[in-house]
Design a protein around this motif. Structure first.
Motif: not given
Length: 255
Positions: A115-127, A145-160
């Motif tokens: 739910k948080a990921a769909k609103q653009g929360h990068a850490e939630a997208q990664y988790n 998994a790849i879809y959300w990891m890509t979203k997080a990566a493009l938002s700057g999440n280094v682990d993604s």
């Protein structure tokens, strides 16, 4: 979701035989260490009931969370999360994930993360990406998994960024693509990820997905070693023994 970053390098030369372990890296937030409680649970709940501003309620829940009163924090976060508050949804994911203030429930955790990921929360997208990759609280679905990891990566999440590199290089759920994997590792490396820096050194050493370049390998390992990576330190020592670094600059170019 506790696992290790790696690059499984089977072609490594005997002099550079370095032990690595397979898996994805988790970026879940750690719970705060326990602090002495200065306010009772009833204070947080009573105060929350008198507040109408969701931002003030969230700040109150965060205070309870930081003071290790997870039960009060969960009650306030849950009320906000049900009304669409993104940060509260993320914190509910954490609380259900860790069993703090609520019973451990991986399905609830994954639901709130998404739910948080769909609103653009990068850490939630990664988790939620890690949840889909490992099957915690949801069936394993590498595409998601790849879809959300890509979203997080493009938002700057280094682990993604690191893990996408790993996924493409290992061909886990996608067609193996060394060039794509290296692009993500380069991004993670430029953002300070020591394992991405180390692995790039390996790729340049072997000429895997890039032109073989001992100097570029040396430079990435130097940066990784400066960030505390012991494998990079050992690799540099092995290179120095063979005098293969002759003529290489000391610093890596990250432009």
């Amino acid at each position: 979701m506790n696992s290790l970053k790696i690059f499984n390098n089977s072609a490594l030369t005997a002099m550079l035989m370095l032990l690595v372990c397979p898996g994805l890296v988790s970026a879940k937030l750690l719970l705060s260490s326990k602090l002495s409680a200065q306010a009772s649970s009833s204070y947080y709940l009573q105060t929350s009931s008198q507040l109408k501003d969701p931002y003030k309620k969230f700040d109150l829940a965060l205070q309870a969370y930081q003071r290790s009163d997870y039960k009060s924090a969960a009650a306030i976060f849950l009320d906000l999360a049900k009304n669409g508050h993104m940060e509260s949804q993320f914190y509910m994911g954490i609380l259900f994930d860790s069993g703090s203030g609520v019973e451990v429930d991986n399905m609830q955790s994954a639901m709130w993360y998404e739910k948080a990921a769909k609103q653009g929360h990068a850490e939630a997208q990664y988790n939620i990406a890690i949840a889909y990759a490992t099957g915690e609280g949801t069936p394993i679905k590498m595409r998601k998994a790849i879809y959300w990891m890509t979203k997080a990566a493009l938002s700057g999440n280094v682990d993604s960024q690191y893990n996408l590199g790993l996924i493409y290089i290992m061909g886990d759920g996608v067609a193996r693509n060394l060039e794509e994997g290296i692009l993500w590792w380069q991004l993670a490396a430029k953002n300070g990820d020591q394992m991405a820096q180390y692995n790039l050194g390996m790729m340049y050493l072997q000429g895997a997905g890039v032109d073989s370049d001992i100097c570029e390998a040396s430079r990435w390992w130097s940066l990784s070693a400066e960030n505390g990576n012991r494998q990079a330190q050992q690799a540099l020592m092995a290179l120095k023994q063979t005098h293969q670094q002759h003529g290489c600059l000391d610093m890596v170019s990250i432009q």
